[in-house]
Scaffold this active site. Sequence first.
Site, PDB file in Angstrom:
ATOM      1  N   CYS A 153       1.690  -0.372   8.887  1.00  0.00           N
ATOM      2  CA  CYS A 153       2.179   0.672   9.788  1.00  0.00           C
ATOM      3  C   CYS A 153       2.528   0.072  11.152  1.00  0.00           C
ATOM      4  O   CYS A 153       3.432  -0.744  11.250  1.00  0.00           O
ATOM      5  CB  CYS A 153       1.169   1.812   9.869  1.00  0.00           C
ATOM      6  SG  CYS A 153       1.858   3.322  10.601  1.00  0.00           S
TER       7      CYS A 153
ATOM      8  N   HIS B  63       0.871   3.434   4.364  1.00  0.00           N
ATOM      9  CA  HIS B  63      -0.563   3.133   4.350  1.00  0.00           C
ATOM     10  C   HIS B  63      -1.007   2.900   2.904  1.00  0.00           C
ATOM     11  O   HIS B  63      -1.252   3.856   2.176  1.00  0.00           O
ATOM     12  CB  HIS B  63      -1.355   4.296   4.956  1.00  0.00           C
ATOM     13  CG  HIS B  63      -1.200   4.382   6.434  1.00  0.00           C
ATOM     14  ND1 HIS B  63      -1.980   3.671   7.302  1.00  0.00           N
ATOM     15  CD2 HIS B  63      -0.329   5.082   7.187  1.00  0.00           C
ATOM     16  CE1 HIS B  63      -1.609   3.930   8.537  1.00  0.00           C
ATOM     17  NE2 HIS B  63      -0.597   4.780   8.493  1.00  0.00           N
TER      18      HIS B  63
ATOM     19  N   GLU C  98      -3.794   1.972   1.829  1.00  0.00           N
ATOM     20  CA  GLU C  98      -5.174   2.462   1.653  1.00  0.00           C
ATOM     21  C   GLU C  98      -5.229   3.966   1.446  1.00  0.00           C
ATOM     22  O   GLU C  98      -6.259   4.503   1.046  1.00  0.00           O
ATOM     23  CB  GLU C  98      -6.038   2.039   2.856  1.00  0.00           C
ATOM     24  CG  GLU C  98      -5.843   2.813   4.132  1.00  0.00           C
ATOM     25  CD  GLU C  98      -4.618   2.440   4.971  1.00  0.00           C
ATOM     26  OE1 GLU C  98      -4.498   2.973   6.082  1.00  0.00           O
ATOM     27  OE2 GLU C  98      -3.760   1.639   4.518  1.00  0.00           O
TER      28      GLU C  98
END
Length: 193
Positions: free
Chosen positions: A77, A175, A177
Amino acid sequence: MKIVIIDYGAGNIQSIKFAIKRLGYEAVLSSDPEEIRAADKVIFPGVGEASSAMKMLRATSLDRIIPELKQPVLGICLGMQLMCEHSEEGDTTGLGIFDARVVRFDNSVKVPQIGWNQIYDLESELFEGIREKEYIYLVHSYYVKECEETIASTEYGVEYTSAIKKNNFYGVQFHPEKSSDAGERILENFLKL
């Protein structure tokens, strides 16, 4: 394998740490140049505003350390955006790893882009096992213009770079994750580089 997540006060660090743990690895948070240099893999996260994040990097000399790293480095990001030449956000000079510019979405789309969108034109071992037009999770108001180093694209009013690569440096706008199984696989692919 020693995995270091760069800790400079501008990262969504815990969720990345948990995602790595789910893959069976441990990650260390560090702002120590020697520990970062000694890592097998480095993750450079980022959430927040570009100019203040660059100030934090300069204050700890990490702005000089990161571009010199030789092991695989993954910017996430804002981390990816800071690895570029310049960002319109706060008129910020970045680390200059990628020859790319970061610009703001125009008023034709809702800003920030929040939620799920597709990645396509996948061109790297980072995307092994990931299908074209896979959905990933994004939150951002600025984007990296498409360039020679683009390895994945996304469309949101304009086609932009959702992943980038140069030598040992990788960046993803999304992202991983928070991107479910696809994101986990991309993280795992990075850790296996």
